[in-house]
Motif scaffolding. Structure first.
Motif, mmCIF file in Angstrom:
data_model
loop_
_atom_site.group_PDB
_atom_site.id
_atom_site.type_symbol
_atom_site.label_atom_id
_atom_site.label_comp_id
_atom_site.label_asym_id
_atom_site.label_seq_id
_atom_site.Cartn_x
_atom_site.Cartn_y
_atom_site.Cartn_z
ATOM 1 N N GLU A 69 0.809 -1.231 0.000
ATOM 2 C CA GLU A 69 0.000 0.000 0.000
ATOM 3 C C GLU A 69 0.838 1.275 0.000
ATOM 4 O O GLU A 69 0.295 2.366 0.063
ATOM 5 C CB GLU A 69 -0.930 0.008 1.224
ATOM 6 C CG GLU A 69 -2.011 -1.062 1.180
ATOM 7 C CD GLU A 69 -2.957 -0.882 -0.009
ATOM 8 O OE1 GLU A 69 -3.099 0.251 -0.500
ATOM 9 O OE2 GLU A 69 -3.537 -1.881 -0.461
ATOM 10 N N ARG A 104 3.443 -2.162 -6.379
ATOM 11 C CA ARG A 104 2.483 -3.222 -6.639
ATOM 12 C C ARG A 104 3.197 -4.449 -7.217
ATOM 13 O O ARG A 104 4.195 -4.341 -7.911
ATOM 14 C CB ARG A 104 1.397 -2.751 -7.616
ATOM 15 C CG ARG A 104 0.674 -1.475 -7.149
ATOM 16 C CD ARG A 104 -0.063 -1.729 -5.842
ATOM 17 N NE ARG A 104 -0.440 -0.509 -5.170
ATOM 18 C CZ ARG A 104 -1.699 -0.110 -4.987
ATOM 19 N NH1 ARG A 104 -2.690 -0.836 -5.458
ATOM 20 N NH2 ARG A 104 -1.957 0.990 -4.330
ATOM 21 N N SER A 124 -7.110 -1.754 -8.675
ATOM 22 C CA SER A 124 -6.301 -0.831 -7.874
ATOM 23 C C SER A 124 -4.861 -0.741 -8.371
ATOM 24 O O SER A 124 -4.108 0.135 -7.956
ATOM 25 C CB SER A 124 -6.310 -1.263 -6.407
ATOM 26 O OG SER A 124 -5.776 -2.572 -6.278
ATOM 27 N N SER A 125 -4.479 -1.667 -9.257
ATOM 28 C CA SER A 125 -3.122 -1.665 -9.807
ATOM 29 C C SER A 125 -3.098 -1.186 -11.254
ATOM 30 O O SER A 125 -2.131 -1.405 -11.970
ATOM 31 C CB SER A 125 -2.521 -3.071 -9.723
ATOM 32 O OG SER A 125 -2.373 -3.472 -8.381
#
Length: 661
Positions: A141, A165, A387-388
């Motif tokens: 994160e 990530r 989210s990536s």
């Protein structure tokens, strides 16, 4: 069939297709010197070699059959597509006879990757990593601090999380500053994670050079005092001119870089075959010496930059040495090659745009070649958590009309004009001074349709070639005044050959024209796009790549896009969309360009004079002294229907006090 077997099949078919693609019929051949010859070629009667003769074949090996046990051999020195001629050097054996077949084999960049897929130590490693992506913990994160001196936009700042990530995508539509964003991310990462190493890979030498120089520029803006020892460019085929003042990025001594600069400065004309051959031998020797300096630097520098082909060749030296592997232009790297290189690191950042040109696949009719050679990692986008993934959505290359065309046709309306496009410098660079070609988007129809011509080794359209030259000449004054650049784009080399020939006949030398493939990554003030035959029989254009090709072509234009088409090309949705934008009246006007006339000079307004003022901009001074600009489009009873330039919404103004009612 398991995936390893599929990939091996795809590689076998693609290699075979590449070796059978470049076969030309010899028209004539003659010696220029003992080791150099000129060969003029024509396509075979079946036309299978149409449009394949290009400067990309320079440096390739060539051979031709001869009587006896040996074939004739040489290396391609220079290619002159407009004349269907080649200069070949290091000739061994008698020159090819007329009507014999000349076979040209470009460098085999597939071979080192093929060897990896047959090496017991490495053949399954990449596939194992690919399989594990589904089950990997998607991300750390952490996020990098905003590098304030680099002035990133909102989505560019959002991308600062991607290096942490497990695997991520940075999607960069045209003009959104993808390479700039990537450079900012990497520069910040190098400064804040000094113990972690990064491998930067791209599909071409030009792309590697561009990305690495931008990283170094970003480090400089960040005030990094270790900048000159952090990064190194691996490989010998870099563009020396791009490293002016940044020679520390190259694995060489000052003596070698100075020697290379001097050679590049005195490069002879390629028509001077003997002089160019001698120069090229010296040039390649210096580059080989530079390449020999790489081994030690590969092990110690924090950032190593190279091409995918070079990384495959140096796989063992690079294996498992990097914390982060970054694939720039990942949408142009074949999936089989990307998978093979995954073992070089532990985390992966892929940057690109799968709505522009995909990886080159010669054997595109074969199922396995389509799947593993003609597709990129973007085919597996579902393996990347939302989210990536970050998509850049603000562009500052194209004027609003071109942006709207590209956004609506290729990016479901998500691409928008950046706020930075409001400054006067940006607007000044995108001025259009030629009244004949004042519109930002224009579709010009020609009567001709495409025809196959042996002289030009492919399909051509004479009418659009002549129109392209006519427009180029009409814009000559603007080019001089603005110092702006123009590029004529076409999807086929054959059309470019015709354009160059016609320009030469008109005493125009060095007319700027290029294939769409070669123009990817570039930008020009004005683009003249000759689509040739979108409604014709060439399946390469109509089925295989038309969407990606047209996206790239449209989005090269900064200020003006002129499309040369036949009326039947309106069957193509993208040409029709451009035509609709071209004929739509302006709804927003730049204040600096507004030329108005006083509305009071045309009262009373009615059916008797509405046609005279339609399309003109009228100035109305209100009682408080403020002014509005209106474009009249019709009369209904006592009202003038006008267009408000501020928001583009129609409104009605009562003008009865002006008409005396």
């Amino acid at each position: 069939m398991d995936k390893l077997t599929q990939i091996r099949e795809a590689i076998r078919v693609e290699e075979s297709a590449q070796r059978s693609t470049y076969i030309f019929k010899v028209d004539r051949a003659r010696h220029i010197s003992g080791r150099i010859a000129l060969v003029k070629v024509t396509p075979d009667n079946d036309r299978r070699n149409s449009d394949t003769l290009s400067i990309s074949l320079e440096g390739a090996n060539t051979w031709w059959p001869m009587e006896g046990p040996h074939n004739g051999e040489a290396r391609v020195l220079s290619v002159f597509p407009e004349d269907n001629e080649l200069h070949i050097t290091a000739v061994r054996g008698e020159l090819p006879d007329q009507e014999s077949r000349l076979r040209i084999y470009p460098p085999n960049f597939i071979e080192p990757v093929r060897k990896l897929y047959y090496d017991q130590r490495y053949q399954e490693l990449g596939l194992g990593i690919l399989h594990s992506l589904d089950s990997r913990s998607p991300q750390d994160e952490k996020i990098l601090p905003n590098p304030v001196p680099l002035s990133l936009r909102a989505q560019q700042r959002e991308a600062l999380k991607l290096p942490y990530r497990s695997h991520s995508l940075l999607i960069g539509p045209p003009g959104t500053g993808k390479t700039y964003t990537l450079a900012a991310i990497l520069a910040q990462f190098l400064c804040h994670e000094s113990e972690q190493r990064v491998l930067l890979i791209s599909n071409s030498n030009t792309a590697v050079d561009d990305a690495l120089v931008k990283v170094d520029e970003a480090l400089e803006k960040l005030g990094d005092d270790q900048r000159k020892s952090r990064s190194v460019r691996i490989g010998k085929n870099f563009t020396m001119a791009l490293y002016e003042g940044r020679e520390h990025l190259l694995p060489s001594s000052q003596e070698l870089t100075d020697k290379l600069k001097m050679l590049e400065k005195h490069k002879p004309d390629q028509r001077d075959a003997v002089g160019y051959d001698s120069w090229l031998n010296q040039y390649e020797n210096v580059r080989r010496e530079i390449d020999e300096h790489t081994k030690a630097l590969m092990q110690k520098c924090q950032l190593v930059a190279t091409t995918a082909a070079s990384a495959s060749f140096r796989f063992e030296a690079l294996y498992n040495r990097f914390d982060l592997v970054v694939f720039d232009e990942a949408s142009q790297v074949s999936l089989y090659q990307t998978i093979a290189l995954l073992p070089l690191g532990r985390r992966y950042l892929f940057c690109g745009d799968d709505r522009q040109l995909p990886p080159v696949c010669v054997a595109h009719k074969n199922t396995q070649a389509q799947r593993w050679v003609g597709k990129s990692i973007f085919r597996l986008r579902d393996k990347f958590p939302n989210s990536s993934q970050v998509m850049l959505d603000e562009q500052d290359r194209m004027v609003e009309e071109v942006c709207r065309l590209v956004s609506e046709q290729f990016y479901p309306g998500k691409l928008k004009l950046a706020t930075s496009a409001e400054n006067e410098s940006w607007k000044s660079e995108r001025r259009r001074l030629c009244e004949t070609w004042e519109k930002p988007v224009e579709v010009v129809f020609v009567d001709d349709t495409a025809k196959w011509r042996q002289r030009f080794m492919g399909e051509v359209r004479e009418g659009s070639a002549e129109m392209a030259i006519k427009i180029y000449q009409a814009l000559s004054s603007e080019r001089m005044q603005l110092k702006s650049d123009i590029m004529i784009l076409a999807p086929l080399h054959s059309q470019l050959r015709m354009i160059r020939q016609k320009a030469k006949n008109s005493k125009i030398t060095n007319i700027p024209c290029s294939t769409i493939h070669k123009a990817q990554g570039q930008q020009y003030h004005t683009v003249i796009l000759d689509v040739i035959n979108l409604s014709g029989k060439n399946r390469f254009l109509t089925d295989t790549l038309s969407k990606e090709l047209i996206n790239v072509a449209f989005s090269r234009a900064k200020a003006r896009l002129i499309i040369l088409a036949h009326e039947s090309d309106l069957n193509c949705r993208y040409i029709k969309a451009a035509h609709n934008i071209a004929k739509t009246p302006k709804t927003q006007f730049e204040k600096s360009k507004i030329e108005t006339i006083d509305l009071n000079k045309h009262i009373p307004i009615g059916e008797h004079n509405i046609d005279q003022i339609k399309g003109k901009l009228l100035r109305l001074v209100l009682k408080d002294g403020s002014q509005i600009i209106i474009e009249p489009i019709g009369i209904r009873e006592r009202y003038l229907i006008a267009m408000r330039p501020e928001d583009g919404q129609k409104t009605e103004y009562s003008l009865h006090f002006l008409n005396g009612d």
